[in-house]
Design a protein around this motif. Structure first.
Motif, PDB file in Angstrom:
ATOM      1  N   VAL A  85      12.431  48.283   2.924  1.00 21.35           N
ATOM      2  CA  VAL A  85      13.798  48.624   2.554  1.00 21.35           C
ATOM      3  C   VAL A  85      14.732  48.247   3.697  1.00 21.35           C
ATOM      4  O   VAL A  85      14.453  48.552   4.861  1.00 21.35           O
ATOM      5  N   SER A  86      15.850  47.598   3.370  1.00 21.42           N
ATOM      6  CA  SER A  86      16.838  47.241   4.389  1.00 21.42           C
ATOM      7  C   SER A  86      17.698  48.466   4.711  1.00 21.42           C
ATOM      8  O   SER A  86      17.715  49.432   3.943  1.00 21.42           O
ATOM      9  N   PRO A  87      18.437  48.444   5.821  1.00 20.20           N
ATOM     10  CA  PRO A  87      19.297  49.585   6.167  1.00 20.20           C
ATOM     11  C   PRO A  87      20.332  49.930   5.102  1.00 20.20           C
ATOM     12  O   PRO A  87      20.757  51.076   5.002  1.00 20.20           O
ATOM     13  N   LEU A  88      20.725  48.938   4.296  1.00 17.85           N
ATOM     14  CA  LEU A  88      21.722  49.187   3.250  1.00 17.85           C
ATOM     15  C   LEU A  88      21.069  49.507   1.907  1.00 17.85           C
ATOM     16  O   LEU A  88      21.753  49.644   0.898  1.00 17.85           O
ATOM     17  N   GLY A  89      19.734  49.589   1.883  1.00 12.49           N
ATOM     18  CA  GLY A  89      19.043  50.043   0.687  1.00 12.49           C
ATOM     19  C   GLY A  89      18.424  48.975  -0.186  1.00 12.49           C
ATOM     20  O   GLY A  89      17.899  49.279  -1.267  1.00 12.49           O
ATOM     21  N   ARG A  90      18.452  47.719   0.229  1.00  9.99           N
ATOM     22  CA  ARG A  90      17.807  46.670  -0.570  1.00  9.99           C
ATOM     23  C   ARG A  90      16.283  46.803  -0.459  1.00  9.99           C
ATOM     24  O   ARG A  90      15.743  46.900   0.643  1.00  9.99           O
ATOM     25  N   ILE A  91      15.603  46.766  -1.600  1.00  9.02           N
ATOM     26  CA  ILE A  91      14.146  46.891  -1.626  1.00  9.02           C
ATOM     27  C   ILE A  91      13.518  45.529  -1.875  1.00  9.02           C
ATOM     28  O   ILE A  91      13.925  44.806  -2.784  1.00  9.02           O
ATOM     29  N   ARG A  92      12.541  45.163  -1.065  1.00  9.62           N
ATOM     30  CA  ARG A  92      11.775  43.928  -1.273  1.00  9.62           C
ATOM     31  C   ARG A  92      10.325  44.323  -1.541  1.00  9.62           C
ATOM     32  O   ARG A  92       9.637  44.844  -0.672  1.00  9.62           O
ATOM     33  N   ARG A  93       9.866  44.102  -2.770  1.00 11.10           N
ATOM     34  CA  ARG A  93       8.495  44.447  -3.132  1.00 11.10           C
ATOM     35  C   ARG A  93       7.570  43.280  -2.758  1.00 11.10           C
ATOM     36  O   ARG A  93       7.846  42.126  -3.091  1.00 11.10           O
ATOM     37  N   LEU A  94       6.459  43.611  -2.108  1.00  8.04           N
ATOM     38  CA  LEU A  94       5.545  42.591  -1.598  1.00  8.04           C
ATOM     39  C   LEU A  94       4.103  42.950  -1.965  1.00  8.04           C
ATOM     40  O   LEU A  94       3.296  43.332  -1.111  1.00  8.04           O
ATOM     41  N   PRO A  95       3.765  42.815  -3.241  1.00  7.30           N
ATOM     42  CA  PRO A  95       2.420  43.216  -3.694  1.00  7.30           C
ATOM     43  C   PRO A  95       1.290  42.397  -3.065  1.00  7.30           C
ATOM     44  O   PRO A  95       0.153  42.858  -3.010  1.00  7.30           O
ATOM     45  N   ASP A  96       1.611  41.179  -2.583  1.00 12.80           N
ATOM     46  CA  ASP A  96       0.564  40.345  -1.987  1.00 12.80           C
ATOM     47  C   ASP A  96      -0.018  40.946  -0.712  1.00 12.80           C
ATOM     48  O   ASP A  96      -1.064  40.491  -0.230  1.00 12.80           O
ATOM     49  N   VAL A  97       0.638  41.971  -0.175  1.00 13.90           N
ATOM     50  CA  VAL A  97       0.103  42.600   1.030  1.00 13.90           C
ATOM     51  C   VAL A  97      -1.241  43.275   0.728  1.00 13.90           C
ATOM     52  O   VAL A  97      -2.038  43.526   1.640  1.00 13.90           O
ATOM     53  N   HIS A  98      -1.499  43.551  -0.556  1.00 17.36           N
ATOM     54  CA  HIS A  98      -2.768  44.160  -0.970  1.00 17.36           C
ATOM     55  C   HIS A  98      -3.727  43.136  -1.565  1.00 17.36           C
ATOM     56  O   HIS A  98      -4.751  43.512  -2.143  1.00 17.36           O
ATOM     57  N   PRO A 133      -6.648  40.285  -1.784  1.00 14.35           N
ATOM     58  CA  PRO A 133      -7.879  40.022  -1.019  1.00 14.35           C
ATOM     59  C   PRO A 133      -7.777  38.740  -0.188  1.00 14.35           C
ATOM     60  O   PRO A 133      -8.581  38.521   0.716  1.00 14.35           O
ATOM     61  N   ASP A 134      -6.787  37.907  -0.504  1.00  9.65           N
ATOM     62  CA  ASP A 134      -6.569  36.665   0.238  1.00  9.65           C
ATOM     63  C   ASP A 134      -5.810  36.995   1.530  1.00  9.65           C
ATOM     64  O   ASP A 134      -4.667  37.437   1.506  1.00  9.65           O
ATOM     65  N   ARG A 135      -6.448  36.758   2.671  1.00 10.03           N
ATOM     66  CA  ARG A 135      -5.849  37.140   3.956  1.00 10.03           C
ATOM     67  C   ARG A 135      -4.590  36.336   4.255  1.00 10.03           C
ATOM     68  O   ARG A 135      -3.671  36.838   4.907  1.00 10.03           O
ATOM     69  N   TYR A 136      -4.521  35.091   3.787  1.00  4.84           N
ATOM     70  CA  TYR A 136      -3.315  34.292   4.016  1.00  4.84           C
ATOM     71  C   TYR A 136      -2.129  34.896   3.257  1.00  4.84           C
ATOM     72  O   TYR A 136      -1.023  34.977   3.799  1.00  4.84           O
ATOM     73  N   LEU A 137      -2.361  35.329   2.008  1.00  3.05           N
ATOM     74  CA  LEU A 137      -1.285  35.953   1.232  1.00  3.05           C
ATOM     75  C   LEU A 137      -0.850  37.269   1.880  1.00  3.05           C
ATOM     76  O   LEU A 137       0.332  37.604   1.888  1.00  3.05           O
ATOM     77  N   GLN A 138      -1.807  37.999   2.439  1.00  5.80           N
ATOM     78  CA  GLN A 138      -1.471  39.222   3.166  1.00  5.80           C
ATOM     79  C   GLN A 138      -0.566  38.909   4.364  1.00  5.80           C
ATOM     80  O   GLN A 138       0.439  39.586   4.597  1.00  5.80           O
ATOM     81  N   TYR A 139      -0.949  37.888   5.121  1.00  7.09           N
ATOM     82  CA  TYR A 139      -0.184  37.483   6.307  1.00  7.09           C
ATOM     83  C   TYR A 139       1.248  37.111   5.918  1.00  7.09           C
ATOM     84  O   TYR A 139       2.211  37.517   6.579  1.00  7.09           O
ATOM     85  N   GLU A 140       1.390  36.337   4.844  1.00  5.45           N
ATOM     86  CA  GLU A 140       2.716  35.926   4.394  1.00  5.45           C
ATOM     87  C   GLU A 140       3.552  37.123   3.956  1.00  5.45           C
ATOM     88  O   GLU A 140       4.759  37.180   4.201  1.00  5.45           O
ATOM     89  N   ALA A 141       2.919  38.082   3.298  1.00  7.00           N
ATOM     90  CA  ALA A 141       3.639  39.273   2.853  1.00  7.00           C
ATOM     91  C   ALA A 141       4.140  40.082   4.051  1.00  7.00           C
ATOM     92  O   ALA A 141       5.277  40.579   4.047  1.00  7.00           O
ATOM     93  N   VAL A 142       3.316  40.203   5.084  1.00 10.02           N
ATOM     94  CA  VAL A 142       3.723  40.934   6.284  1.00 10.02           C
ATOM     95  C   VAL A 142       4.877  40.211   6.974  1.00 10.02           C
ATOM     96  O   VAL A 142       5.848  40.836   7.422  1.00 10.02           O
ATOM     97  N   ARG A 143       4.775  38.876   7.054  1.00  8.03           N
ATOM     98  CA  ARG A 143       5.841  38.094   7.680  1.00  8.03           C
ATOM     99  C   ARG A 143       7.152  38.283   6.917  1.00  8.03           C
ATOM    100  O   ARG A 143       8.223  38.444   7.513  1.00  8.03           O
ATOM    101  N   GLN A 144       7.073  38.287   5.579  1.00  6.96           N
ATOM    102  CA  GLN A 144       8.278  38.487   4.764  1.00  6.96           C
ATOM    103  C   GLN A 144       8.810  39.920   4.899  1.00  6.96           C
ATOM    104  O   GLN A 144      10.026  40.152   4.825  1.00  6.96           O
TER     105      GLN A 144
END
Length: 235
Positions: A108-121, A123-134
């Motif tokens: 969540v941004s300070p102004l309340g914008r929500i970014r959902r990042l389901p790829d963080v869960h 099993p592909d570690r590269y997709l997890q890494y990208e989700a964390v970076r985003q």
């Protein structure tokens, strides 16, 4: 600097230091007065790469693709270590963001914008890494975008209500706003734009969203006869 509460970055912005020159001096081991334009350009890649959690391996590719700069894997590792030594508050911030997104699947941004990042869960570690970076990147970009949009709203209302300033907002590119006006009032319009972006935007955001931006904002205003071809830079 603001979202990570990174003390050295905040100090730089409060003092009006050039963040790219500061980084360049650290990663090259040079005195700030000895930093060249080439050093500064390389530091841009360093700042925009490692700031958002990029690893050394990906940084080598990123620096070449985006900035046409060549780093060896060993150089990238050394530069990364020096970067986080200078801005050590970023490491803690990265861990906090990663922990939050892995537990909740969004940020969540300070102004309340929500970014959902389901790829963080994923099993592909590269997709997890990208989700964390985003997750690290999104609140920063969202806040900058909201500040720019806020400035557009304030300027639109200002020009609409002013009988003297014949100007209108006609577009936005990233964090830049394009305004058309009469040549006779260009200087005054430019000064008002700078005032709005630097002073009125944080006040508006504080009142409407309850977010008090802790650092000074600076805006650079260009005046020109053609789009994308500035002739005068307002100090």
């Amino acid at each position: 600097a603001a979202l990570a509460h990174e003390k050295r970055m905040q100090e730089a912005y409060r003092k009006g230091e050039d963040i790219h020159i500061l980084t360049a001096a650290t990663v090259t081991g040079k005195d700030i007065t000895e930093v060249t334009s080439e050093d500064r350009q390389r530091a841009k890649a360093v700042n925009f790469g490692f700031l958002y959690g990029m690893g050394a391996k990906n940084f080598v590719t990123y620096a070449f693709d985006e900035y046409d700069l060549t780093f060896s894997q060993e150089e990238a590792e050394q530069v990364r270590n020096r970067f986080f030594s200078l801005y050590n508050g970023l490491t803690i911030w990265h861990y906090e963001i990663e922990d939050f997104v892995r537990r909740h699947g969004y940020v969540v941004s300070p102004l309340g914008r929500i970014r959902r990042l389901p790829d963080v869960h994923s099993p592909d570690r590269y997709l997890q890494y990208e989700a964390v970076r985003q997750a690290i990147n999104s609140p920063v970009q969202a806040t900058a975008s909201d500040f720019t949009l806020t400035a557009m709203v304030i300027l639109h209302n200002l020009f609409k209500e002013s009988a003297r300033l014949d100007a209108q907002v006609i577009g936005q590119v990233h964090d830049s706003i394009m305004v058309e006006c009469d040549e006779e009032t260009a200087d005054e319009v430019a000064r008002r734009i700078k005032e709005v972006m630097e002073t009125e935007v944080p006040d508006y955001v504080a009142k409407r969203f309850g977010y008090h931006f802790p650092l000074p904002l600076s805006a650079e205003v260009h005046i020109g006869q053609k789009w994308g071809r500035p002739e005068v830079v307002l100090d």
